[in-house]
Design a protein around this motif. Structure first.
Motif, PDB file in Angstrom:
ATOM      1  N   GLY A   1       0.898  -1.128  -0.106  1.00  0.00           N
ATOM      2  CA  GLY A   1       0.191   0.081  -0.145  1.00  0.00           C
ATOM      3  C   GLY A   1       0.705   1.326   0.094  1.00  0.00           C
ATOM      4  O   GLY A   1       2.053   1.428  -0.025  1.00  0.00           O
ATOM      5  N   PRO A   2       0.199   2.468   0.016  1.00  0.00           N
ATOM      6  CA  PRO A   2       0.980   3.704  -0.110  1.00  0.00           C
ATOM      7  C   PRO A   2       1.305   4.278   1.097  1.00  0.00           C
ATOM      8  O   PRO A   2       0.725   3.753   2.442  1.00  0.00           O
ATOM      9  CB  PRO A   2      -0.287   4.775  -0.724  1.00  0.00           C
ATOM     10  N   VAL A   3       2.292   5.097   1.001  1.00  0.00           N
ATOM     11  CA  VAL A   3       2.512   5.897   2.502  1.00  0.00           C
ATOM     12  C   VAL A   3       1.481   6.767   2.913  1.00  0.00           C
ATOM     13  O   VAL A   3       0.848   7.456   2.001  1.00  0.00           O
ATOM     14  CB  VAL A   3       3.894   6.863   2.270  1.00  0.00           C
ATOM     15  N   ILE A   4       1.093   6.738   4.174  1.00  0.00           N
ATOM     16  CA  ILE A   4      -0.027   7.484   4.495  1.00  0.00           C
ATOM     17  C   ILE A   4       0.531   8.369   5.588  1.00  0.00           C
ATOM     18  O   ILE A   4       1.213   8.576   6.518  1.00  0.00           O
ATOM     19  CB  ILE A   4      -0.804   6.585   5.266  1.00  0.00           C
ATOM     20  N   GLU A   5      -0.063   9.836   5.373  1.00  0.00           N
ATOM     21  CA  GLU A   5       0.312  10.897   6.267  1.00  0.00           C
ATOM     22  C   GLU A   5      -0.749  11.128   7.083  1.00  0.00           C
ATOM     23  O   GLU A   5      -1.883  11.149   7.221  1.00  0.00           O
ATOM     24  CB  GLU A   5       0.529  12.243   5.643  1.00  0.00           C
ATOM     25  N   LEU A   6      -0.205  10.894   8.520  1.00  0.00           N
ATOM     26  CA  LEU A   6      -1.297  10.865   9.693  1.00  0.00           C
ATOM     27  C   LEU A   6      -1.495  12.501   9.889  1.00  0.00           C
ATOM     28  O   LEU A   6      -0.781  13.043   9.972  1.00  0.00           O
ATOM     29  CB  LEU A   6      -0.509  10.321  10.872  1.00  0.00           C
ATOM     30  N   PRO A   7      -2.806  12.639  10.683  1.00  0.00           N
ATOM     31  CA  PRO A   7      -3.068  14.069  11.154  1.00  0.00           C
ATOM     32  C   PRO A   7      -2.364  14.714  12.277  1.00  0.00           C
ATOM     33  O   PRO A   7      -1.545  13.688  12.854  1.00  0.00           O
ATOM     34  CB  PRO A   7      -4.412  13.900  11.355  1.00  0.00           C
ATOM     35  N   GLN A   8      -2.374  15.652  12.637  1.00  0.00           N
ATOM     36  CA  GLN A   8      -1.752  16.211  13.870  1.00  0.00           C
ATOM     37  C   GLN A   8      -0.435  16.086  13.980  1.00  0.00           C
ATOM     38  O   GLN A   8       0.192  16.051  15.104  1.00  0.00           O
ATOM     39  CB  GLN A   8      -2.443  15.817  14.817  1.00  0.00           C
ATOM     40  N   ASP A   9       0.462  16.194  12.672  1.00  0.00           N
ATOM     41  CA  ASP A   9       1.919  16.142  12.901  1.00  0.00           C
ATOM     42  C   ASP A   9       2.297  14.832  13.480  1.00  0.00           C
ATOM     43  O   ASP A   9       3.463  15.019  13.947  1.00  0.00           O
ATOM     44  CB  ASP A   9       2.556  17.344  13.056  1.00  0.00           C
TER      45      ASP A   9
ATOM     46  N   GLY B   1       3.066  12.025  11.908  1.00  0.00           N
ATOM     47  CA  GLY B   1       4.334  11.694  10.905  1.00  0.00           C
ATOM     48  C   GLY B   1       3.566  10.848  10.055  1.00  0.00           C
ATOM     49  O   GLY B   1       2.664  11.125   9.349  1.00  0.00           O
ATOM     50  N   TYR B   2       4.198   9.747   9.431  1.00  0.00           N
ATOM     51  CA  TYR B   2       3.953   8.872   8.158  1.00  0.00           C
ATOM     52  C   TYR B   2       4.213   7.503   8.617  1.00  0.00           C
ATOM     53  O   TYR B   2       4.931   7.095   9.412  1.00  0.00           O
ATOM     54  CB  TYR B   2       4.889   9.035   7.045  1.00  0.00           C
ATOM     55  N   ILE B   3       3.126   6.701   7.886  1.00  0.00           N
ATOM     56  CA  ILE B   3       3.332   5.204   8.221  1.00  0.00           C
ATOM     57  C   ILE B   3       3.076   4.662   6.960  1.00  0.00           C
ATOM     58  O   ILE B   3       2.590   4.988   5.690  1.00  0.00           O
ATOM     59  CB  ILE B   3       2.237   4.789   8.984  1.00  0.00           C
ATOM     60  N   ALA B   4       3.551   3.419   6.724  1.00  0.00           N
ATOM     61  CA  ALA B   4       3.471   2.492   5.447  1.00  0.00           C
ATOM     62  C   ALA B   4       3.632   0.889   6.289  1.00  0.00           C
ATOM     63  O   ALA B   4       4.056   0.949   7.280  1.00  0.00           O
ATOM     64  CB  ALA B   4       4.581   2.812   4.536  1.00  0.00           C
ATOM     65  N   PHE B   5       3.244   0.286   5.070  1.00  0.00           N
ATOM     66  CA  PHE B   5       3.389  -1.323   5.520  1.00  0.00           C
ATOM     67  C   PHE B   5       3.969  -2.080   4.423  1.00  0.00           C
ATOM     68  O   PHE B   5       4.207  -1.622   3.285  1.00  0.00           O
ATOM     69  CB  PHE B   5       1.930  -1.814   5.738  1.00  0.00           C
ATOM     70  N   PHE B   6       4.536  -3.338   4.808  1.00  0.00           N
ATOM     71  CA  PHE B   6       5.500  -4.034   3.920  1.00  0.00           C
ATOM     72  C   PHE B   6       5.174  -5.588   4.415  1.00  0.00           C
ATOM     73  O   PHE B   6       4.703  -5.687   5.754  1.00  0.00           O
ATOM     74  CB  PHE B   6       6.927  -3.723   3.935  1.00  0.00           C
TER      75      PHE B   6
ATOM     76  N   SER C   1       7.498   7.053  10.654  1.00  0.00           N
ATOM     77  CA  SER C   1       8.626   8.194  10.697  1.00  0.00           C
ATOM     78  C   SER C   1       8.008   9.640  11.019  1.00  0.00           C
ATOM     79  O   SER C   1       6.766   9.705  10.477  1.00  0.00           O
ATOM     80  CB  SER C   1       9.654   8.302   9.417  1.00  0.00           C
ATOM     81  N   ARG C   2       8.794  10.390  11.669  1.00  0.00           N
ATOM     82  CA  ARG C   2       8.023  11.644  12.008  1.00  0.00           C
ATOM     83  C   ARG C   2       8.069  12.466  10.528  1.00  0.00           C
ATOM     84  O   ARG C   2       7.105  13.272  10.517  1.00  0.00           O
ATOM     85  CB  ARG C   2       8.916  12.421  13.041  1.00  0.00           C
ATOM     86  N   THR C   3       9.000  12.484   9.964  1.00  0.00           N
ATOM     87  CA  THR C   3       9.007  13.170   8.317  1.00  0.00           C
ATOM     88  C   THR C   3       8.895  12.105   7.293  1.00  0.00           C
ATOM     89  O   THR C   3       9.575  10.996   7.499  1.00  0.00           O
ATOM     90  CB  THR C   3      10.073  14.161   8.494  1.00  0.00           C
TER      91      THR C   3
END
Length: 127
Positions: A96-104, A106-111, A123-125
């Motif tokens: 799936g895609p990289v997802i930007e989370l709300p309220q700063d 950070g970012y998540i993704a899955f593998f 990761s935070r950025t």
């Protein structure tokens, strides 16, 4: 009711082929794991400093990799995109895609790792 000092105390990622799994995570996360035996079973622990949560790659007859079980999020350094590129080179697959989370947050993704486990990255950025 009081809050726990940390929610996750330890995590274990099961493997079918222990050596392959350890090589994958070392390459994918650009870290060296500490191989040992615990209770007669091989484990490879991720390095960490207190109060961070520790974890390991494990191999044992009762532990089976799965893509639909509990999700653990690993620290993606320096960013999720960089970690995903290493994961692909190490034999894993982006899920799936990289997802930007709300309220700063950070970012998540899955593998999917070489053993068939679905694992998260954070990761935070991501720039």
């Amino acid at each position: 009711m009081s809050a726990l000092p940390k929610v996750v105390a330890w995590f274990e990622i099961p493997s079918v082929d222990f050596d392959r799994a350890v090589r994958f995570y070392e390459a994918a996360l650009d870290v060296e794991l500490n191989r040992q035996e615990f209770g007669g079973q091989p484990i490879a622990t991720f390095g960490y400093e207190e109060p961070a949560t520790g974890g390991a790659i494990v191999h044992g007859p009762s532990m089976k990799p799965a893509a639909d079980g509990v999700t653990v999020y690993l620290n993606a350094q320096p960013t999720v995109n960089v970690a995903l590129a290493r994961i692909e080179r190490a034999g894993g697959k982006t899920d799936g895609p990289v997802i930007e989370l709300p309220q700063d947050i950070g970012y998540i993704a899955f593998f999917i790792d070489t053993e068939g486990n679905r694992v998260g990255l954070h990761s935070r950025t991501n720039g």
